[in-house]
Enzyme design. Structure first.
Site, short mmCIF file in Angstrom:
data_model
loop_
_atom_site.label_atom_id
_atom_site.label_comp_id
_atom_site.label_asym_id
_atom_site.label_seq_id
_atom_site.Cartn_x
_atom_site.Cartn_y
_atom_site.Cartn_z
CD GLU A 146 -7.49 1.34 -2.15
OE1 GLU A 146 -6.49 0.85 -2.70
OE2 GLU A 146 -7.52 2.50 -1.69
CG ASP A 147 -5.91 5.09 1.49
OD1 ASP A 147 -5.13 4.51 2.29
OD2 ASP A 147 -5.59 6.12 0.88
CG HIS A 171 -8.76 4.26 -5.58
ND1 HIS A 171 -8.41 4.05 -6.90
CD2 HIS A 171 -8.08 3.32 -4.87
CE1 HIS A 171 -7.59 3.02 -6.98
NE2 HIS A 171 -7.36 2.57 -5.78
CB ILE A 176 -8.86 9.08 1.70
CG1 ILE A 176 -8.38 8.04 2.72
CG2 ILE A 176 -10.10 8.60 0.97
CD1 ILE A 176 -9.40 7.76 3.81
CG HIS A 197 -11.88 5.97 -9.63
ND1 HIS A 197 -10.91 6.63 -10.35
CD2 HIS A 197 -11.24 5.34 -8.62
CE1 HIS A 197 -9.73 6.39 -9.82
NE2 HIS A 197 -9.90 5.63 -8.76
CG ASP A 241 -2.90 6.80 -1.96
OD1 ASP A 241 -3.90 7.39 -1.51
OD2 ASP A 241 -2.02 6.32 -1.22
CG ASN A 269 -1.22 1.01 -5.59
OD1 ASN A 269 -1.77 1.36 -4.56
ND2 ASN A 269 -1.77 0.14 -6.44
CG ASP A 273 -2.87 -1.51 -2.77
OD1 ASP A 273 -3.05 -0.29 -2.83
OD2 ASP A 273 -3.63 -2.32 -3.34
#
Length: 354
Positions: free
Chosen positions: A53-54, A114, A116, A133, A168, A223, A268
């Site tokens: 995701e990141d 999520h 970072i 989370h 984020d 986001n 995003d």
């Protein structure tokens, strides 16, 4: 007369909901297709199967990758497995990923990473901050990176009433960071209501041990967040508004808006090219396909590059686009000296030579 009033109010309410549903479909770019744009020297990264995701890349070329996000309303290919942080050395000729060990005492079973962000202290110690989370709550976890051992030592869990539904984070000092809140509500059904009604109740927060405050608000869904090379500007993606907010950072950590860059796609996470200062954005061409997942017609991926950010007319170019046959649900694109990493919410990750 009473019945007429009830029917009138009911009709007006249904009309409003209908109008909002049509507008919501437009905001999610339902049924949008993208023309393929695929660099020749790209391949999927072995070992990243359940999201990436990141991504945050150190000046040394070490890339941290968050994987295994479980997010309400979105699919997960490994719902019973805890999340992980992977490391990839982009200095290697054929870089591979390695899962980082996390120190004992941290609840690894509920780890759900999520966004970072890294911070390098004056003594060159590297710290990794992770939006987590656990049990669908929101915390920020602070880790110390042990490069020789390829491990993370957990130092602290940060919680605050303003750090809810955190998406984020960008760290700019020792325990000083900005974070985005992507939804005002935490219940899935209320979140869906919030998205359909387009309430614009989300915001960005500044956090330090001495002060926590809202520094920017009025986003549809705040986001990705990052900082310019000169540390003077903060960039925030508003995913369903399909734009990037450019904000000036002040000495007291307040932010004032400078401009908004409209992209026409669901943007995003954001990163900044360390060589040029250009923004690279991981985007979703069709948000509906993320919310209603169909493996036969999966969500696509799109990467945009924004040059001359502060000019009157920034240059926006598509650097990667695929309708889901290779990469599904891109969230982030990060570059390092001619190398590109593209991550996703729940799918694979791509490595390209530019």
């Amino acid at each position: 007369m009473g019945k007429l009033m009830v029917l009138t109010l009911l009709g007006a309410g249904l009309a409003l909901v209908g109008e909002r549903l049509v507008a919501f479909r437009q905001r999610t770019n339902a049924f949008r297709k993208v023309e393929p744009v695929e660099p020749q020297n790209c391949h999927l990264i072995e070992g990243l199967e359940n999201g990436s995701e990141d991504i945050d890349i150190l000046p040394s070329g070490l890339a941290f990758i968050s994987s295994g996000l479980k997010y309400p309303g979105l699919p997960s290919f490994a719902p019973d497995e805890p999340g992980q942080i992977f490391l990839m050395d982009l200095n290697e000729q054929n870089p591979k990923v390695q899962a980082l060990n996390i120190s004992d005492g941290f609840d690894k079973a509920s780890f759900n990473p999520h966004g970072i962000s890294t911070f390098i202290d004056e003594d060159h110690t590297v710290y990794l901050y992770v939006v987590n989370h656990p049990h669908m709550k929101s915390t920020v976890e602070k880790f110390k990176f042990e490069e020789q051992q390829r491990s993370l030592v957990h130092l602290k869990t940060i919680k605050h009433e303003l750090l809810k539904s955190v998406n984020d984070i960008v760290v700019l000092g020792p325990e000083q960071f900005y974070a985005t809140r992507d939804h005002y509500f935490t219940s899935f059904f209320l979140v869906l209501f919030e998205m359909i009604m387009d309430l614009h109740w989300t915001y960005a927060v500044f956090y330090s041990p001495r002060e926590v405050k809202v520094v920017a608000k009025g986003f549809s869904s705040a986001n990705g967040i990052t900082v310019s090379l000169d540390k003077k500007y903060i960039y925030i993606a508003d995913v369903t508004a399909q734009n990037i907010h450019v904000l000036k950072k002040h000495e007291n950590w307040d932010l004032t808006q400078v401009k908004v860059i409209h992209l026409g796609t669901l943007v995003d996470n954001l990163t900044v090219d360390p060589d040029t200062g250009d923004i690279w954005a991981g985007c979703h061409p069709d948000g509906k396909k993320l919310l209603i997942y169909n493996p036969e017609d999966p969500p696509g991926s799109e990467v945009l590059r924004i040059q001359d950010v502060l000019s009157e007319k920034p240059k926006i170019s598509t650097e990667y686009a695929n309708n889901g046959s290779v990469l599904q649900g891109s969230t982030v694109a990060s570059v390092y000296h001619g190398k590109l990493l593209i991550g996703t919410v729940f799918h694979k990750a791509l490595y390209c030579l530019l």
